[in-house]
Design a protein around this motif. Structure first.
Motif, PDB file in Angstrom:
ATOM      1  N   ILE B  40       0.810  -1.217   0.000  1.00  0.00           N
ATOM      2  CA  ILE B  40       0.000   0.000   0.000  1.00  0.00           C
ATOM      3  C   ILE B  40       0.852   1.281   0.000  1.00  0.00           C
ATOM      4  O   ILE B  40       0.712   2.094  -0.912  1.00  0.00           O
ATOM      5  CB  ILE B  40      -1.023  -0.032   1.158  1.00  0.00           C
ATOM      6  N   HIS B  91      -8.045   4.886  -9.464  1.00  0.00           N
ATOM      7  CA  HIS B  91      -9.129   4.215 -10.181  1.00  0.00           C
ATOM      8  C   HIS B  91      -9.256   4.739 -11.613  1.00  0.00           C
ATOM      9  O   HIS B  91      -9.560   3.975 -12.522  1.00  0.00           O
ATOM     10  CB  HIS B  91     -10.437   4.345  -9.403  1.00  0.00           C
ATOM     11  N   LYS B 114      -5.063  -4.648 -10.401  1.00  0.00           N
ATOM     12  CA  LYS B 114      -5.580  -5.122  -9.118  1.00  0.00           C
ATOM     13  C   LYS B 114      -5.151  -4.205  -7.985  1.00  0.00           C
ATOM     14  O   LYS B 114      -5.957  -3.771  -7.167  1.00  0.00           O
ATOM     15  CB  LYS B 114      -5.056  -6.533  -8.819  1.00  0.00           C
ATOM     16  N   SER B 115      -3.840  -3.918  -7.942  1.00  0.00           N
ATOM     17  CA  SER B 115      -3.341  -3.070  -6.866  1.00  0.00           C
ATOM     18  C   SER B 115      -3.963  -1.680  -6.951  1.00  0.00           C
ATOM     19  O   SER B 115      -4.277  -1.075  -5.921  1.00  0.00           O
ATOM     20  CB  SER B 115      -1.821  -2.954  -6.925  1.00  0.00           C
ATOM     21  N   VAL B 117      -6.908  -0.823  -8.034  1.00  0.00           N
ATOM     22  CA  VAL B 117      -8.286  -0.860  -7.536  1.00  0.00           C
ATOM     23  C   VAL B 117      -8.287  -0.969  -6.013  1.00  0.00           C
ATOM     24  O   VAL B 117      -8.943  -0.184  -5.315  1.00  0.00           O
ATOM     25  CB  VAL B 117      -9.069  -2.054  -8.138  1.00  0.00           C
ATOM     26  N   LEU B 118      -7.532  -1.914  -5.477  1.00  0.00           N
ATOM     27  CA  LEU B 118      -7.609  -2.199  -4.046  1.00  0.00           C
ATOM     28  C   LEU B 118      -6.945  -1.125  -3.194  1.00  0.00           C
ATOM     29  O   LEU B 118      -7.458  -0.769  -2.130  1.00  0.00           O
ATOM     30  CB  LEU B 118      -6.990  -3.568  -3.744  1.00  0.00           C
ATOM     31  N   VAL B 119      -5.823  -0.598  -3.657  1.00  0.00           N
ATOM     32  CA  VAL B 119      -5.187   0.467  -2.886  1.00  0.00           C
ATOM     33  C   VAL B 119      -6.049   1.724  -2.948  1.00  0.00           C
ATOM     34  O   VAL B 119      -6.165   2.454  -1.956  1.00  0.00           O
ATOM     35  CB  VAL B 119      -3.735   0.723  -3.367  1.00  0.00           C
ATOM     36  N   ASP B 121      -9.287   1.692  -3.001  1.00  0.00           N
ATOM     37  CA  ASP B 121     -10.319   1.419  -1.988  1.00  0.00           C
ATOM     38  C   ASP B 121      -9.790   1.689  -0.583  1.00  0.00           C
ATOM     39  O   ASP B 121     -10.499   2.227   0.277  1.00  0.00           O
ATOM     40  CB  ASP B 121     -10.776  -0.045  -2.063  1.00  0.00           C
ATOM     41  N   TYR B 122      -8.545   1.285  -0.364  1.00  0.00           N
ATOM     42  CA  TYR B 122      -7.938   1.500   0.952  1.00  0.00           C
ATOM     43  C   TYR B 122      -7.852   2.996   1.267  1.00  0.00           C
ATOM     44  O   TYR B 122      -8.178   3.426   2.380  1.00  0.00           O
ATOM     45  CB  TYR B 122      -6.546   0.853   0.982  1.00  0.00           C
ATOM     46  N   PHE B 124      -9.752   5.398   0.044  1.00  0.00           N
ATOM     47  CA  PHE B 124     -11.116   5.866   0.316  1.00  0.00           C
ATOM     48  C   PHE B 124     -11.486   5.579   1.773  1.00  0.00           C
ATOM     49  O   PHE B 124     -12.008   6.436   2.489  1.00  0.00           O
ATOM     50  CB  PHE B 124     -12.137   5.164  -0.591  1.00  0.00           C
ATOM     51  N   ALA B 125     -11.210   4.359   2.214  1.00  0.00           N
ATOM     52  CA  ALA B 125     -11.554   3.971   3.578  1.00  0.00           C
ATOM     53  C   ALA B 125     -10.783   4.821   4.588  1.00  0.00           C
ATOM     54  O   ALA B 125     -11.339   5.294   5.588  1.00  0.00           O
ATOM     55  CB  ALA B 125     -11.256   2.485   3.794  1.00  0.00           C
ATOM     56  N   ARG B 126      -9.493   5.059   4.299  1.00  0.00           N
ATOM     57  CA  ARG B 126      -8.678   5.902   5.175  1.00  0.00           C
ATOM     58  C   ARG B 126      -9.234   7.311   5.219  1.00  0.00           C
ATOM     59  O   ARG B 126      -9.252   7.955   6.278  1.00  0.00           O
ATOM     60  CB  ARG B 126      -7.239   5.956   4.653  1.00  0.00           C
ATOM     61  N   PHE B 128     -12.339   8.165   4.898  1.00  0.00           N
ATOM     62  CA  PHE B 128     -13.535   8.179   5.741  1.00  0.00           C
ATOM     63  C   PHE B 128     -13.172   8.080   7.214  1.00  0.00           C
ATOM     64  O   PHE B 128     -13.770   8.743   8.052  1.00  0.00           O
ATOM     65  CB  PHE B 128     -14.515   7.091   5.311  1.00  0.00           C
ATOM     66  N   ALA B 147     -18.262  12.432  -2.519  1.00  0.00           N
ATOM     67  CA  ALA B 147     -17.770  11.134  -3.015  1.00  0.00           C
ATOM     68  C   ALA B 147     -18.783  10.513  -3.970  1.00  0.00           C
ATOM     69  O   ALA B 147     -18.411   9.938  -5.005  1.00  0.00           O
ATOM     70  CB  ALA B 147     -17.481  10.199  -1.840  1.00  0.00           C
TER      71      ALA B 147
END
Lengths: 330, 330
Positions: B40, B91, B114-115, B117-119, B121-122, B124-126, B128, B147
């Motif tokens: 990450i 993204h 893949k990375s 997309v997922l990073v 998402d990470y 975004f979560a951070r 929030f 958002a």
């Protein structure tokens, strides 16, 4: 044989929670509408219409209601949890380059990777809007932490794939990210919204966490055992995923056997007959049996935590659910 | 010619906000660390280390401080806004299948989709998690709405590409999603965290919105005019993006000219010389000139809104910034 006719704990929860579940469905449909971008409900309808078991929203509703909640915030929370889950499915399909989900073509095949990524983002944003509407900062804290754990677990799974040195501790973190973090957030926030005591809220967290871990362990076990619902045996082996059965088989492997794992998982060079040999090596270590015992242990831990929650039909159904998720491997 | 030596309003803002910007950098570095998934920070360091202009965090910090704020929540908010921005870049790279960003290979080329997309998402979560820490529900409401607008705008852009019937109203929604929604959320939440009056908060929203729209319109204009910082002329044409110059050229096209747009944008069959003809058709409709005027109008609207905010150096710098973003096309 009577499997098809059996009334499961999920069926009983769905019946007991029919009214709020209806509200969850309405909220989901109302919130996935996009005035500006009709592609969005097209993609999500496809996913949500595919008839998921709605286990996560039921966990939230059951947790809040067994604590005596009678308001409408738990419906919003349950819809939030389902939106987060659906968003992760959309992104997973891009990551796994999957062609099928729940027996239907995945969204990324029907449309494209772009739509899967962006509509997933839209659902995440919708989830956050919904949870903000509950006006409860403790709930927001738990759900935003869960979202971070989910994303972190997914990245960890990506980097752990094909890595023979993956530990059981790493596996557990991946499992929490994949499944248990959202299960435990679903039950814990249900208790919080109901104003339950800290001890009850903590017990609900433990229940959701343990249920999620048992659920995912069973899934990983069935990938090696096969079952009657059409999951393909050996998918994880082909995708070089370091699930618990492989981790335990690799841990006990030496010489030729270790070289076999290094070639098939480490380097990804797989040939005909390799899946058969992998299974034999796993059996030789007793790995399926030991994972089975661990999954049952987690299910027990979940059921035990419920004894610290208010008694009643919903609590009994959640306890039965704990048994149900491991029933296929009993 | 002296362009390189000119001190821009961004430079002056960076100097005036040096201390809190340092705090933003520290917060970003601290929060992108992942104990479990070293991939990450690898991915995000690559992006954040690429030296973005940090215009969004500066908007938040300037807005809160011109309203007299002296706490630490604006630093968290500014980091939140930058995390959301970075997540959308990750993204976007997957969606656009880009190979370059800020002159360096994109994360999805260096690692994989893949990375990205997922990073994303990470992050975004951070974001929030960070905004929840401000404990301000009004701020949470605005940022979760932003958002959703961002994701909706991206989906809309995807479906509008190659659609000759795209309206100016749709273009404006796309531009708000791409740029203006986060700009206005950055300035508005800055005012809210400072406890500013509703009128001031509303003016800060109008400023951020207008600045973002002017910013994006200039970007879309320069895609047809070229400029001195190495942006490739004609990228939008090749990607069949319905930006305002094309929308206006198509609106006035008939016969052969309309057939040209139907072939090159609608069907995507482009040949040598088409870019040249596209530019000629755009010029024939005076489309670049009219878009230029509109961009200047938005910049004026932004500057005008600031007159309703507390006076001072920071307000003057924001007003200059409004002129600066359209300076290249003046």
């Amino acid at each position: 044989m009577t499997q098809q006719l059996q009334i499961t704990p999920l069926d009983r929860l769905a019946a007991a929670l029919a009214e709020p579940l209806e509200g969850v469905g309405e909220t989901i449909r109302a919130r996935m509408v996009s005035e500006h971008a009709p592609r969005i409900p097209e993609v999500t309808e496809h996913l949500i219409g595919a008839g998921g078991k709605r286990i996560r929203p039921m966990l939230t509703l059951a947790a809040s209601r067994l604590c005596g909640y009678r308001g409408m915030h738990d419906v919003r929370l349950a819809a939030t949890v389902e939106f987060i889950h659906t968003a992760t499915l959309l992104h997973d399909d891009v990551v796994d380059q999957s062609g099928q989900r729940r027996g239907r073509p995945t969204a990324n095949l029907l449309w494209d990777n772009k739509s899967s990524v962006l509509v997933g983002d839209y659902l995440f944003a919708r989830a956050f809007q919904l949870m903000v509407e509950t006006g409860n900062l403790r709930v927001l804290d738990i759900l935003s932490n869960a979202a971070a754990t989910i994303a972190e677990g997914e990245v960890l799974q990506l980097t752990a794939a094909s890595d023979l040195a993956t530990s059981e501790a790493t596996y557990l973190k991946i499992v929490r990210g994949k499944t248990a973090a959202l299960f435990s957030a679903a039950t814990e926030t249900g208790g919080i919204i109901a104003g339950a005591d800290d001890e009850v809220v903590a017990a609900l967290h433990v229940y959701g966490d343990a249920l999620g871990i048992a659920f995912q362990m069973v899934d990983d076990l069935l990938d090696w055992q096969g079952d009657d619902i059409g999951k393909n045996t050996g998918d994880d082996f082909r995708e070089r995923k370091m699930t618990l059965p492989i981790i335990r088989a690799v841990a006990g492997a030496e010489g030729d056997d270790w070289a076999f794992w290094a070639r098939t998982i480490g380097k990804g060079r797989q040939e005909d007959g390799d899946l058969h040999r992998a299974r034999a090596l796993i059996d030789a270590q007793g790995a399926l049996e030991s994972v089975r015992k661990d999954a049952l242990g987690w299910a027990d831990r979940g059921r035990e935590a419920l004894t610290r929650c208010p008694p009643g039909d919903l609590r009994d159904m959640l306890a039965d659910l704990s048994d149900y998720v491991v029933e296929r491997i009993r």
